[in-house]
Write an enzyme that holds these catalytic residues in place. Sequence first.
Site, PDB file in Angstrom:
ATOM      1  CD  GLU A   1      -4.993   5.286   3.229  1.00  0.00           C
ATOM      2  OE1 GLU A   1      -3.877   5.706   2.865  1.00  0.00           O
ATOM      3  OE2 GLU A   1      -5.681   4.519   2.544  1.00  0.00           O
TER       4      GLU A   1
ATOM      5  CD  GLU B   1      -2.642   2.671  -3.452  1.00  0.00           C
ATOM      6  OE1 GLU B   1      -3.046   1.705  -2.796  1.00  0.00           O
ATOM      7  OE2 GLU B   1      -3.140   3.817  -3.339  1.00  0.00           O
ATOM      8  CG  HIS B   2      -0.117   6.279  -0.581  1.00  0.00           C
ATOM      9  ND1 HIS B   2      -0.585   7.398   0.080  1.00  0.00           N
ATOM     10  CD2 HIS B   2      -1.099   5.365  -0.485  1.00  0.00           C
ATOM     11  CE1 HIS B   2      -1.795   7.144   0.564  1.00  0.00           C
ATOM     12  NE2 HIS B   2      -2.120   5.930   0.237  1.00  0.00           N
TER      13      HIS B   2
ATOM     14  CG  HIS C   1      -1.703   1.224   1.437  1.00  0.00           C
ATOM     15  ND1 HIS C   1      -1.357   2.170   2.375  1.00  0.00           N
ATOM     16  CD2 HIS C   1      -2.802   1.704   0.822  1.00  0.00           C
ATOM     17  CE1 HIS C   1      -2.220   3.162   2.334  1.00  0.00           C
ATOM     18  NE2 HIS C   1      -3.107   2.922   1.410  1.00  0.00           N
TER      19      HIS C   1
END
Lengths: 433, 433
Positions: free
Chosen positions: B142, B70-71, B67
């Site tokens: 997040e 991904e950012h 993840h």
Amino acid sequence: MRGMPRGKGNCMDQRTSIAPGVWLSRLDADKFCRQRIAISFLWPARRETATAEALLSMVMERSYAGCPDMTQLSKKLARLYGAQLDVDIQLRGANRQLTVAVTGIQDRFALDGENLSRAYAQLALGVAFTPVMNGDTLDPEAVAIEKGQLREQIESEINDKRLYCLRQARRRLLGDAPEGIERWGYLEELEDITAEDVTAAFRHMVRTACIEVVCAGADADAVRDAVLHTLQGVQRAPAAPVPFRAVPAAGPGRFAEPLPTVQGKLCLLFTAPHVATGQDLAAMRVAVALLGGTATSRLFQNVREKQSLCYYCAAGYAVTMGMMSIDSGVEHANAAAAEHAILKELEALRTGPITDQELAETKRALINQIAAVGDSMAAREAWWMNEILLGTLLTPDQVSAQIKAVAADDVRQALGQFTLAVTYSITQGGAAE
Amino acid sequence: MKIEANEAIRQATAFESCTLENGLKILVKPMPGFTGVHAVYGTRFGSIDRSFLLDGRRVDAPAGTAHFLEHKMFESEEGDAFTLYAKTGASANAYTSFDKTCYIFSATSRVDENLDILLGFVSKPYFTDATVQKEQGIIGQEIKMYDDSPEWRLMFAALQCLYSAHPVREDIAGSVESIARITPSVLYQCTDAFYRPENMALAVAGNVTMAQVLAAVERAGLPAVRNKGSVQRLQPAEPAAVAEPWREFTMSVAKPMLALAFKEVPPQGARAALKTALVCEMLAGLICGDMTPLYRRLYDEGAIAPDFSGEAMLLDGALNLVFGGETARPEYVRGLLLEEIARLHREGVDEELFTLCKNQTYGGMVADLEHVTDVAAGLISSYFRGWTPADELACLASITKQDMDEALAVMLDEARSATVIIRPAASGKEEQP
């Protein structure tokens, strides 16, 4: 409401008045795998019947005279290849909108040659106009069961903290205004609501609501005939929907609610003297997107990316009441800094430079989104209902043309109208202000 | 079910594909009549891919690395990808799941430019200490946002109770502590291992052609990219028993929430996996779906909300079924769920409900073939699992009641179950039935 223009890019094939206060629209749905029939009732909202109306939507979704048992209705939908029945109720400005919609696969996908569109239409019409009655009232047992479900629905609001914060802020802003009537009614009134109250709400709706029927792929002629037949025995007195109006300026008020949360929430609400329409609405769409509607917006880039003050920070415009909202998920310790940074970005857009590039890019993003409306049945229907309520009946192409014409000064002027009215935050501890 | 004879289904599930010499898969679904295009460029690299051998050297990535990557992939030396997309007006995003990471855009114009942007930034990883550190702050927020989501917390608590070693037990985004251990070096090792052509696919659907997509692939130089070295995924040994049979905690919620989770033996091979996934999905519906007597009883008693349901999860090395939702009476509902499962173990599934459930599943699959977004996502998702959308429908058609009963005979054993209850932070007393 007016008749519909048939211009270039018009996504509705036809919208016709079929009876006083009743319109039927046809949408071409050949390219989709599914079809949909939606029957929307629209009437001026009333505070005193809000809870009964919310309950009505749940009772209607449960069963109807043609299939009076909830489980049998679920089986009927499964037999129709998992068709979906939704009965949704919401506030549209100072109006109530209850929509009965059936969505299911197109007839060409039926495995045994069934006429699905006819079955969907019968189901939607049945749910919309012939609820299960016990004598003169809606089934009291169903009402009692759904009261329990409505209670859960209202109480569960707190589970989604982002939405909860936004709603709490709106409550502070709207107070007793019709636009502030609770979508799901009022917990304290629920216990006393009777089957007779819900029946009265149903009768009031069928008698006074303007009715919009949207057929996407369904046999519109058969639906028209069925609607007219159903309404034959009803003494109709349709009331015109209340036009959208700006909520009165208030505040500024500051509210903080302590909750055991990991992340804080911050919501700012702004009022304006007028609801934006026409070219002004196009300017407002660009302005709000530039402020906080895209991943390159000022709020996203400066408050989130550069200053790392929040995880999300988004601006929205409620055309139903001329209100702008900015909501953000923030570290509890950063809430004050985030609020300051948000207001600074708003002020910079109001009074500072706006580059040609960012303006062009924002407009391009909006036009791209609008061009995709025709690719989704849900988006097309939502677009159309919105245009009907606005009374403008503009097509996506027409709105895109308006957006292209927006200049930097229009953006400044649009944002310059707003006054901060409510600041609501979810805090970690301490007493509520 | 006569699915294969249906021409509409054949057309809706047809797509074009090709494989480059280096293994990169290209999947294209031209959709006549649609304006928009949706593209998904993905890698079989998700949160469960934590340990692997890269050229024989073991790498153990901290939880949340996929993840995090991904950012970070959105950034290059020239700036972020959002800035590039802003010039075309496309709407762009990315997502990471347990087993894949996907980069997406939706656009209604300038498709070639958008493909160039997508294929360009995903192919050029760029990480520095400073950019990694900045992202740790944003992702930390997040994670905190999800920490306030009761549904999310319930799901991961259930997975942690079921699994003692499998990485599915870790949050997809990791924790604030785990992502603090991520360095540029770890990220480069992961891109070397998983962002390689043979592990990736590009799926595009809508107003687009295969020739257009292949031209973009050529412009991006993807045919010349080589798979360097070797990669071997490592899965920790997972015992058959659950890690923790019962867990309770409190949150700011209105009502308690229940998850009753069952740990199952994962199937081997793509064909078996597809059949198992469909059987488990239908089993969940046959136990507590809205057509079942159990759902009706609990609903009428006010013990569950409408969204109470069951679902199956199938990943490499992990298969489970989880039933749950909001309920004021978690122990009572758990007891009835176990009773119903025991009854089905004795009597087998209901023939009528099985047929209806199959119908419903078919309708859901057809619905997923409608929208450009769903079609592209479905193509890449099924490819990564080793099948096609047409295979899914064919497999569904082949499933019999006997298959369901045979699966049931070896599944849903209370001894391999775990229970999670979230109670409202203010009080923890359960109401008695």
